[in-house]
Design an enzyme around this catalytic site. Structure first.
Site: not given
Ligand code: GLN
Length: 534
Positions: A380, A509, A511
């Protein structure tokens, strides 16, 4: 629904006793006896969900397939059992009050005075009952907080009412407490547990059926007898719960041997349809027979609470079981990163995160991994760090950045998603939940996902790779390995370094989908590459 059963897991004496792991272990053990379960967390706070809470305050935010931002215990449920939690398996006081107040404003109460009893308790019971699907045999409900807290008492009142209208053998009440030993004192202290059971009885109107006691050492028969005498709980329903030695995943077997499944099944008048804990026994042996060691650096900024990166820790452990190695995770503070902390690592992982703080360190770690052929996995925000680093150091766009950190950057290589532009409210408004994305053939990702055409992964973000820079990035060697077509746009979901042994980052994600019996392929490939680097 005469044959439906409930198990309620409450806690006493203090918080952080691992009720989530107890609930998950009960789920695992009931599944091993052939029963279908569901697992639900009640969080007695006023937030609608965990999405607006800082990971430093509350630990990781777990995202369900249907896009709910929930307590991290839902992640434990999904790792210990075959059950997949959804939004309705996370109940908060905020949700209960919101639906009652919305109903009141609509005039649905027809002039009645809206009260804690019966209106709030009815809503609690309805939500608890809705966690039972037609094919669920046992719904396990974990009540957050500690018995006696003002916040959780209304939920316990709802459970008391449920007990009154349900046959005795359909509900098991499991109470988790702590048996401490004071420094310099020979005796283990049962008084806090005695008081907690009394408090439980005061609120629920009966004693717990099963007492699970956390303690540092073996429970003597004498201690068990004493606890039984003072709590009116039969000795066979008093379960000693020692700390695990190497891994959380020892606990289902440990609790089983201590009599937990027998006590739960007896209370629910159920007999095992089968009994098969071999997968847990095999896992236990795997954990204890790891031959290698792999050092992974997790470069993050949520350091004060261990649970801020729970699912990532667990996904790395799952992969380590598969590759017969012991993963040592080094949590590296991205705000104070120096090369001496990362040059001995076998692999570097940059996880998700929000806000500018700590990003220079994450970018530095990413650059180090790229330039030194260190296996790298970005998740992410980790993908966004990789793209910013690539734009700065390979495309020579020195000031490349994300508009999240620098709204007027001359090179917004990461920018707000078009779908987010008009959104003002913070709660539950990110791009959330499972999306289907295309995998680009002949990429590392394609190999990792076993040549699949699509992937289905969970998201939680507002920012994305800015497609204006795509051509330039690709021309300079960055590989785009997954995209999602959405509203006429193509969202980048995964990128790779072309000239590197293992450098991959994903906008989703992975995970959240890893389990000890089915490690996520991305974590598996990353741990394998890191282990082989040695
Ligand atoms: N802050 C970044 C976004 O909103 C990454 C978010 C995250 O890592 N879950 O795109």
């Amino acid at each position: 629904m005469p044959d439906k059963r409930y198990v309620f897991v409450t806690g006493g004496v203090c918080s952080s006793l691992g009720k989530g792991i107890v609930a998950s272990s009960i789920g695992a053990l009931l599944e091993s006896c052939g029963y279908r379960i569901s697992l639900t967390k009640i969080d007695p706070y006023l937030n609608i969900d965990a999405g607006t809470m800082s990971p430093i305050e509350h630990g990781e935010v777990y995202v369900t397939e249907d896009g709910a931002e929930t307590d991290l215990d839902l992640g434990n449920y999904s790792r210990f059992t075959t059950f997949t939690p959804h939004a309705k398996h996370s109940i908060t006081t905020g949700q209960i009050y919101r639906s009652i107040i919305e109903r009141e404003r609509r005039g649905d109460y027809l002039g009645k005075c809206v009260q804690m009893i019966p209106h709030v308790t009815e809503e609690i019971k309805t939500r608890i009952q809705s966690t039972l699907e037609p094919d669920t045999d046992v719904a396990i409900i974990e009540v957050g907080g500690t018995v006696g807290d003002i916040e959780s008492t209304i939920f316990l009142e709802g459970i008391r009412q449920l007990l009154n209208f349900t046959p005795k053998n359909t509900i098991a009440l499991v109470h988790v407490t702590l048996i401490p030993r004071l420094p310099g004192n020979k005796e283990l202290k049962t008084k806090p547990t005695q008081h907690s059971v009394q408090k439980f009885k005061e609120i629920i109107g009966k004693h717990p059926d099963i007492l699970l006691c956390r303690l540092q050492e073996d429970m003597t028969l004498e201690l068990k007898k004493k606890l039984s005498l003072f709590t009116y709980i039969p000795q066979e329903a008093i379960i000693p719960a020692k700390n695990f030695e190497k891994s959380l995943y020892e606990l289902p077997i440990t609790y089983d041997q201590a009599g937990l499944s027998k006590a739960v099944l007896t209370k629910l008048s159920l007999t095992p349809k089968r009994k098969d804990t071999t997968q847990w026994a095999r896992l236990f042996n795997t954990i204890y027979s790891a031959k290698k060691q792999t050092n992974i650096g997790l470069v993050g900024k949520y350091l004060s609470v261990e649970s801020a990166y729970t699912s990532i820790y667990q996904a790395l452990y799952h992969a380590s079981f598969q590759h017969n190695t012991k993963v040592n995770i080094h949590l590296i503070d991205s705000e104070h990163l120096n090369n001496s902390q990362i040059h001995t690592l076998d692999g570097i992982l940059v996880p998700g995160g929000f806000g500018q703080r700590g990003t220079p360190g994450k970018i530095k770690a990413t650059q180090y991994a790229r330039e030194n052929n260190i296996p790298f996995l970005g998740i992410c925000l980790g993908l966004q760090m990789l793209v910013i680093e690539y734009a700065r150091n390979v495309l020579s766009l020195q000031q490349a950045n994300s508009t999240e950190f620098e709204p007027h950057t001359p090179h917004p290589v990461i920018d707000l998603l078009a779908s987010q532009a008009a959104i003002q409210k913070k709660g539950g408004t990110m791009r959330l939940g499972t999306y289907t994305s295309q995998i680009v053939p002949q990429t590392l990702l394609h190999k990792i996902y076993d040549q699949a055409t699509f992937l289905h992964e969970r998201h939680r973000h507002r920012y994305e790779v800015n497609n204006v820079y795509l051509e330039k990035l690709v021309k300079n060697g960055l590989i785009i390995s997954s995209i999602t077509p959405q509203n006429g746009e193509e969202l980048v979901e995964a990128v790779e370094w072309g000239n590197h042994p293992f450098g991959i980052a994903v906008q989703f994600h992975p995970e959240f989908k890893s389990t000890p019996f089915k490690p996520h392929p991305l974590f598996s490939a990353f741990v394998e590459a890191s282990t082989n680097k040695k």
